[in-house]
Enzyme design. Structure first.
Site: not given
Length: 353
Positions: A142, A169, A183, A197-198
């Site tokens: 990801c 999931k 993720v 949240e990245s």
């Protein structure tokens, strides 16, 4: 038990190592030398010690400097850092009159210590987390999760990895860690809620932990400028690359090429952040890493060096950063994954494990 997250790539005779002598390579009936290449895909941030039970393992003093670079305190191996896209842990040993497969079988238990964790999926049991260890819920492929891993790696912050299958999931993940099921998610001991949240995770890590270097500038305007740049590059490039991967139609390909040209024109310094790598560079990198694999899978005629020389030069600078180089997947793993996700319709997150 070693908690270093790595991925066994290949098992090869040591003839591929230029330091192997020709006498050892070709002698029949004598000792045979093999290398197990273990490619780091997560982090070399923790100091660790490995004790092997096999007398065949040898210490190589020429690896001392590289071992110190990655914080290794004691290990009968050496770290090779000259590969293009990955740092490689080469475990070298002698074994009398054994074939590679026999040696590999004999060392199966040892190799398991270095195995990158597979992905937890639907129906899996919730893992027990280290109460004193930072934990990142991630996914090997990801790009959003890669943002968080890169930030942690660059700042040399130790952490544990729990990989999540994003297609199937696990129920416990959404119930206890991230209700959105995405993720990355950062679990910090002593904190009542995880952070997810990245971009939020990356900014939190950069500002919350004192570790250097700082990716975001102190100046509020410069900080805002970098965040604006991330948004523009997302609209012009990242979204189009995702669309090309998902569909591969000609219209999306042309939008991708146009977007890349506009992004290249916005690169006025050595990096998007300025004279040195900054937050914006790290946050957009995972998608640049995926350009070549996506174009190969979708048969798109796009070459960064030929078509976008400034962006290509920037990418080469980024690949010289150890934390970036350590996390890049080789094409023989990334291309099949991209194909499994976009063409076959079922992402194989555990490919290569």
């Amino acid at each position: 038990m070693v908690k270093l997250a790595v991925n066994v790539i290949t098992f090869l005779p040591s003839k591929n190592d230029p330091r192997t002598t020709s006498g050892l390579r070709g002698r029949r009936g004598g000792p045979k030398m093999f290398d197990i290449w273990v490619s780091n895909k997560m982090h070399f941030t923790e100091k660790f010690t490995v004790d092997f039970q096999y007398p065949e393992f040898l210490d190589y003093p020429d690896g001392v400097a590289d071992c110190e670079r990655y914080g290794v305190t004691r290990i009968p191996a050496y770290v090779v850092c000259h590969r293009q896209t990955e740092a490689v842990l080469g475990i070298r040993f002698f074994k009398e009159n054994d074939s590679g497969s026999t040696v590999q079988d004999a060392l199966g238990d040892i190799l398991k210590q270095f195995a990158e964790p597979a992905h937890y999926a639907t129906g899996s049991q919730k893992p027990t987390l280290d109460a004193k260890q930072l934990c990142l819920f991630s996914n090997r492929f990801c790009p959003h999760a890669e943002r968080a891993r890169l930030t942690l790696n660059i700042k040399k912050i130790p952490y544990e990895i729990v990989n999540i299958n994003l297609t199937e999931k696990p129920e416990w993940y959404m119930a206890h860690h991230n209700p959105l099921g995405k993720v990355p998610t950062l679990h910090e001991p002593g904190k009542p809620q995880p952070v997810f949240e990245s971009l939020i995770v990356a900014e939190y890590v950069d500002e919350h932990f004192p570790n250097e270097p700082k990716l975001l500038p102190k100046d509020e305007y410069e900080k805002a400028r970098q965040k604006v740049a991330i948004e523009v590059i997302t609209q012009k490039f990242i979204n189009n690359l995702n669309a090309v991967g998902a569909k591969g139609d000609k219209e999306k390909v042309e939008e991708l090429k146009k977007g890349l040209k506009e992004v290249e024109e916005s690169l006025t310094g050595q990096y998007f952040a300025g004279d040195k790598m900054g937050f914006v560079d790290v946050m957009i990198w995972p998608w640049f890493e995926r350009i070549a694999p996506v174009c190969e899978v979708r048969s798109v005629d796009l070459k960064m060096e030929r078509d976008y020389p400034k962006l290509h030069a920037w990418m080469q600078k980024m690949l010289k950063e150890p934390a970036i180089a350590d996390i890049v997947f080789p094409s023989e793993i990334m291309v099949p994954f991209i194909k499994s996700a976009y063409v076959d319709g079922k992402a194989n997150y555990d490919i290569g494990l």
